[in-house]
Design an enzyme around this catalytic site. Sequence first.
Site, PDB file in Angstrom:
ATOM      1  N   LYS A  33       0.829  -1.203   0.000  1.00 14.89           N
ATOM      2  CA  LYS A  33       0.000   0.000   0.000  1.00 14.89           C
ATOM      3  C   LYS A  33       0.864   1.253   0.000  1.00 14.89           C
ATOM      4  CE  LYS A  33      -0.539   0.058   5.049  1.00 14.89           C
ATOM      5  NZ  LYS A  33      -1.500   0.120   6.172  1.00 14.89           N
ATOM      6  N   TYR A 253      17.172  29.348   7.154  1.00 15.33           N
ATOM      7  CA  TYR A 253      15.989  30.098   7.553  1.00 15.33           C
ATOM      8  C   TYR A 253      15.908  30.217   9.068  1.00 15.33           C
ATOM      9  CZ  TYR A 253      13.909  29.947   2.881  1.00 15.33           C
ATOM     10  OH  TYR A 253      13.643  30.124   1.542  1.00 15.33           O
TER      11      TYR A 253
END
Length: 357
Positions: A33, A253
Amino acid sequence: MRPARALIDLQALRHNYRLARELTGARALAVLKADAYGHGAVRCAQALEGEADGFAVACIEEALELRAAGINAPILLLEGFFEASELALIAEHDFWCSIHAEWQLQAFESASLPRPVDVWLKLDSGMHRVGFAPAEYADAHRRLLASGKVANLVMMSHFSSADELDNPRSAQQVETFERACKGLAGTVSLRNSPAVLGWPQVPGDWVRPGIMLYGATPFEVAQPEAERLQPVMTLESKVISVRELAVGEPIGYGGGFICTRPTRVGVVAMGYADGYPRTAPSGTPVFIDGQPSQLIGRVSMDMLTVDLTDVPSAGLGSTVELWGRNVAVNDVAIAAGTIAYQVLCNVRRAPLHYINS
C-alpha cells in the site's frame, strides 16, 4: 540533472520478505500500500512475484495498478470496497476483499457476482478502528458463508500495540480474537510486522509484513530479529556548494543554527519537497562520502546544509546519504519527531533507481 535520488535495493526487499516467512512458517502477503511505502509498488511486486504468496494494498486503485502491470498473484484489499459498485471489479480481477463493516456485508449479500470471492472478515479485537465487534462476528461469518459468494474465508484482526513488546494489550487482543472465532471455519491472519518480528506465540496461517519489508524496524528499542532486516531505500544527494563560516554566523531560515566554531558548510540538493522531513533538527545524522556527520540548520524545500568541518576530504560533489545502509531511517524519523512509516511514504520528487533487480 539534480543529484537527489532514492536507490531501491530489490535484493534487500526479497531478503526481508524471506525473513518474514522464516520467522513464522506462515504464508505471507507483502504489503504494498501507499506505493509500497514510497518504494514503487509495481517494481516491488515484480521483484517479489514468483515467491510471494500474494500482496496487500489499501484500495482498489492500487490493486488495479498492479494488475495492469501484469501482476497475477493474489491481491488483498485491506480496506475492502468503498462503494458497492467496486464488487464487480473485485470479482472480475479476482481480488481478495476485506469486509469490516455491516454496510459492506449487506452490499456483498445483495451483489450479483460472476464468481465467488475470497473474503477476509475483520474483527475489531480492541484497536477500535474498523472491524466487527466480537459479539457480531460469528453472525457476520455465518451470513457470509450463507451467501454462497465466498470462495475462501480468512478471519483477521489488527494489533494496536504490537510495536510495544512489553505491552499486554496484544495478548488481550489475541484472547478476544480466539473467543470470537471459536468454532468458526476458516484460516487466520493476525500478525503485522511487529508481531512477525516480536510475537512468535501469536497463531496464524497468514502474516502481513509491511514496514519490515522495507528494512525499517517497527520498534523503538533494539530487537534481535529486527536487527536482521536490510534497508531497502538509500536516499542520497550531493554537495552543490561549500561555505566557510566564522564563529557566530547563522545558517539557514530563521538562523536557528549558530556556528560555535569555524565551520565548513555543505549545501545539499535535498529538501522537504523530496520527502526529507522538515522537522529534522540540527544534529540529525548523515553520511558524507562514507563518513559520519550531521545536519546543521533548518531543512528548506529544495536544500539542506550539513557540517563538513570534520570531513576535510569532502567538498563539492561529495555524496551525502540521508538514510540507508549507514544512517537508519528510524534514527532520522526519531530525530524529526515522527516514524519511519511516514518518512518513507513521503519520498516524492527524488526519482527511484532500482538495483539488484
